[in-house]
Design a protein around this motif. Sequence first.
Motif, short mmCIF file in Angstrom:
data_model
loop_
_atom_site.label_atom_id
_atom_site.label_comp_id
_atom_site.label_asym_id
_atom_site.label_seq_id
_atom_site.Cartn_x
_atom_site.Cartn_y
_atom_site.Cartn_z
N CYS A 30 0.83 -1.21 0.00
CA CYS A 30 0.00 0.00 0.00
C CYS A 30 0.87 1.26 0.00
O CYS A 30 0.55 2.25 -0.68
CB CYS A 30 -0.93 -0.01 1.21
N SER A 31 1.96 1.25 0.75
CA SER A 31 2.87 2.40 0.79
C SER A 31 3.51 2.65 -0.57
O SER A 31 3.63 3.79 -1.02
CB SER A 31 3.96 2.18 1.85
N THR A 33 2.17 1.89 -3.38
CA THR A 33 1.12 2.42 -4.25
C THR A 33 0.94 3.91 -4.04
O THR A 33 0.69 4.67 -4.99
CB THR A 33 -0.21 1.68 -3.97
N ILE A 34 1.07 4.38 -2.79
CA ILE A 34 0.98 5.81 -2.51
C ILE A 34 2.08 6.56 -3.26
O ILE A 34 1.84 7.57 -3.93
CB ILE A 34 1.09 6.08 -0.99
N LEU A 38 1.80 9.42 -6.28
CA LEU A 38 2.38 10.75 -6.07
C LEU A 38 3.40 11.08 -7.16
O LEU A 38 3.44 12.23 -7.65
CB LEU A 38 3.03 10.83 -4.69
N CYS A 114 -3.68 12.09 -7.53
CA CYS A 114 -3.68 12.45 -6.11
C CYS A 114 -4.80 11.73 -5.37
O CYS A 114 -4.62 11.30 -4.21
CB CYS A 114 -3.82 13.96 -5.95
N ALA A 117 -3.65 8.33 -4.68
CA ALA A 117 -2.72 8.30 -3.55
C ALA A 117 -3.49 8.37 -2.23
O ALA A 117 -3.16 7.65 -1.27
CB ALA A 117 -1.74 9.46 -3.65
N ALA A 118 -4.53 9.23 -2.18
CA ALA A 118 -5.34 9.34 -0.96
C ALA A 118 -6.07 8.04 -0.68
O ALA A 118 -6.16 7.58 0.48
CB ALA A 118 -6.33 10.49 -1.10
N SER A 120 -5.12 5.05 -1.56
CA SER A 120 -4.12 4.07 -1.11
C SER A 120 -3.72 4.31 0.34
O SER A 120 -3.49 3.36 1.10
CB SER A 120 -2.89 4.13 -2.02
N ALA A 121 -3.65 5.59 0.73
CA ALA A 121 -3.34 5.91 2.13
C ALA A 121 -4.46 5.42 3.05
O ALA A 121 -4.20 4.92 4.16
CB ALA A 121 -3.15 7.43 2.28
N SER A 123 -6.38 2.87 2.41
CA SER A 123 -6.22 1.42 2.44
C SER A 123 -5.15 1.01 3.46
O SER A 123 -5.31 0.03 4.19
CB SER A 123 -5.83 0.90 1.05
N LEU A 124 -4.06 1.77 3.49
CA LEU A 124 -2.98 1.50 4.45
C LEU A 124 -3.49 1.61 5.88
O LEU A 124 -3.16 0.78 6.74
CB LEU A 124 -1.82 2.46 4.22
#
Length: 358
Positions: A30-31, A33-34, A38, A114, A117-118, A120-121, A123-124
């Motif tokens: 997940c990280s 993917t963020i 970005l 973006c 990214a949000a 994915s964050a 999801s993390l």
Amino acid sequence: MVGLIQLLGGPMFGRFADLFGARAALSLACSATIVFFLLLAAANHPAMLFVHKLPTIFMHVLPASQMVVTDLSEPDKRADALSKLGLCFGIGMIVGSTLGGHLNTRYGETFAACFGAAGSAFSLMLVLKFIPKTTKGQAPRTNTDTGTAAASENKNKSIFNLGEITRLMKFPGVTPTFVVKIVAGLPSGIFQVMFSVIAMEFFKLEPEQNGYVMAYFGIVSMVVQGGVIGRLTARYSESSLLLLSIGVSSFVGLAQGYMQNVFQFCLTVVPMVFSLSVFNVITDSMLTKSVPSSDTGTMLGLSASVQSLLRTVGPTIGGFLYVNYGISSIGLIQFVVNIAVFVFMLHRGLKKKVEQKD
């Protein structure tokens, strides 16, 4: 490039999961993917489009999720659990693709990246909140674990230890399953990677029409993985289902070799998705059952590398076949290869039964 990077990263990622836990591996995916999104949002030059692909070496969200499910599921219910996981990812792909298209149209590529990214964050955060820190200890130990505990304690703790990765191929049944996964999966993999070209050049589909076809793919996949595979695994053995999927795939290739329009192709989608879903779920389940529970992460990483291998060589082989011999050549090769694998496996299974009776 992505296929090559993930081909190299898959086994190491699986090894990382075995050493540090499935939750740590899923958090890493997940990280990555963020970072991926970005970098895409910041891309202002074609070279950046290659740079933003680098985090894909750790972007193994599906295999990492399979690792969690494998650790937490009982061996006899593993195939059903993996198919339900495929259902969830199918829903995500349909919703994500649709939402991404709308965001891209209304607000542009940067905003869409973006937003990715949000997401994915988020999801993390869900992973850290709900996935147990230790998953392997909560799963029942399989018969394969017998006699391997001492060896597991002395394993080298390096994720780059190729010996620890390749030793899994020595377990009974692993190498034949991998050979079948590569040989039988290559022709259908070629068709999948070439589908975007086929849709535009052969079927003459507009982007909107192509979106409808992909949605149709997703719906059929959800039905098969959510409502069919679980019932089949409860009634039939995995070896029988693997044989069935290869047999169905061969006739799908024959139908694709003679199709002329998108309607005929849509008729082949149901058996095609069925064979692919059953084939992938059953092979992953068989491979994880063939090794100790302490090595299931590495095994799933190796399995994911097979898909990366197909994505790496598929475009070159598919492009050569399509340009020189047409779309029918891809389907007919799938028919011939899968029939050969089907006959080989059927003969091998009958031979085993005779030996057992003797």
